[in-house]
Design an enzyme around this catalytic site. Structure first.
Site, short mmCIF file in Angstrom:
data_model
loop_
_atom_site.label_atom_id
_atom_site.label_comp_id
_atom_site.label_asym_id
_atom_site.label_seq_id
_atom_site.Cartn_x
_atom_site.Cartn_y
_atom_site.Cartn_z
CE LYS A 127 -16.90 34.25 8.27
NZ LYS A 127 -15.42 34.14 8.22
CE LYS A 208 -20.85 26.97 -0.14
NZ LYS A 208 -20.02 28.18 -0.19
CE LYS A 211 -17.56 24.05 10.22
NZ LYS A 211 -17.18 25.12 9.30
#
Ligand code: TRP
Length: 338
Positions: A127, A208, A211
């Site tokens: 992240k 994967k 969104k």
């Protein structure tokens, strides 16, 4: 009153406690549904557990976000929970930022968590790379707040995806450190891995479903037209003629959303080499649209009743607080504050 006497929320004593959380940070897709939400509903409906399902909005603000969008995202996630079948009479549905006990306990845990443990967290590293201009303390401390979420209820079972493995291990490290230093109090936490295989991106079936790639992603509230369009554009072919990852992904979706005769029809076509992708895609589009028809209607109904949504969270918080405030009290005694 949502929680009536004699219903399952009352029987807290002899059942194991389940806790899980989802961040309100955007729309949910069918991968989230199959991997998490439908599993939450099944666990709830088994009647075997005390269930806490949390909208972890404090976690979500450690990532880049727009303040003007956050509240709508939270209500949208709550409507997803309810439309999918989570029931405030059976489960505690709570909003993390309404539960100061979580952040209080996180601070106490901060004071026993070695920095080195957090520096090892791969999600923190990933992240950080995604938001190099916003590597904030919340991002770093994220797993400690997660440990506090879980241990505030002394939950022992946590349904999550395998990406949360390291975080759950850290939860147990913290629990053990606490017990060693202050006396036995927290129990070992066990993951309940979701058993549904990963749903892949329709356009890039080696990745994967996510969104962040909306064209390869079927959202729970996509219209039947959108679903059909996205499936039509799904990647299936391979140069070698071998079964492709895209084909496998569509067959996986069929295995969940399709009818028994459709599944056997397409599986047979697959083995005899006669599989028609256009036919499979059209069937899937129909099935997935149908599967979520009731969901979409219910969700719209919930979103139209913001006062009901607020009531659900209020009740969830009131119930959760009974448990979490007791934990906090005992923790404060154990660590010498009281
Ligand atoms: N970190 C989890 C995720 O991103 C969300 C989460 C926060 C969570 N607190 C939790 C999951 C407690 C399980 C239990 O998926």
């Amino acid at each position: 009153m949502l929680h009536k006497k004699g219903q399952s929320l009352g029987g807290l004593m002899n059942k194991q406690t389940i806790f899980s959380g989802i961040q309100p940070s955007g729309k949910l897709h069918i991968g989230n549904y199959l991997g998490a939400l439908s599993n939450f509903v099944a666990l709830q409906n088994s009647g075997s557990y005390n269930c806490f399902f949390c909208l972890v909005d404090y976690h979500s603000i450690s990532e880049d976000y727009l303040p003007q969008e956050k509240k709508a995202m939270t209500l949208d996630l709550l409507a997803n929970f309810l439309a999918a079948g989570l029931d405030p009479k059976k489960s505690s549905i709570l909003l993390q930022s309404q539960m100061p006990e979580h952040t209080e306990l996180a601070w106490i845990f901060n004071c026993i968590t070695p920095v080195g443990e957090l520096e090892r967290m791969t999600q923190y590293k990933d992240k950080s790379q995604k938001q190099v201009k916003n590597i904030n303390m919340g991002l770093f401390d994220y797993p400690v707040l997660m440990a506090a979420d879980i241990l505030a209820y002394k939950a022992t079972l946590v349904p999550v995806g395998v990406d949360q493995k390291q975080h759950l291990e850290l939860t147990n490290v913290i629990a053990r450190k606490f017990n060693n230093r202050f006396g036995q109090f927290f129990e070992e936490v066990k993951p309940l891995w979701t058993n549904f295989p990963k749903v892949m991106d329709l356009k890039r079936p080696d990745k994967k479903m996510s969104k962040s790639e909306p064209n390869g992603c079927i959202f729970l509230d996509d219209s039947p037209e959108e679903i059909a369009k996205k499936l039509k554009q799904a990647v299936t072919a391979t140069e070698s003629g071998a079964k492709s990852a895209g084909e496998e992904n569509l067959m996986l979706l069929l295995s969940h959303f399709g009818k028994a005769d459709e599944i056997s029809h397409f599986t047979q076509d697959q083995t005899t080499g006669k599989l028609k992708y256009s036919e499979l895609k059209a069937t899937l589009a129909k099935d997935i649209s149908q599967y979520f028809t009731e969901f979409r209607e219910k969700k719209e109904g919930f979103l139209a009743k913001p006062e009901y949504l607020a009531e659900v969270l209020g009740q969830g918080a009131a119930h959760a607080r009974k448990v979490a405030s007791q934990t906090l009290l005992e923790v404060k005694q154990k660590i010498g504050l009281l």
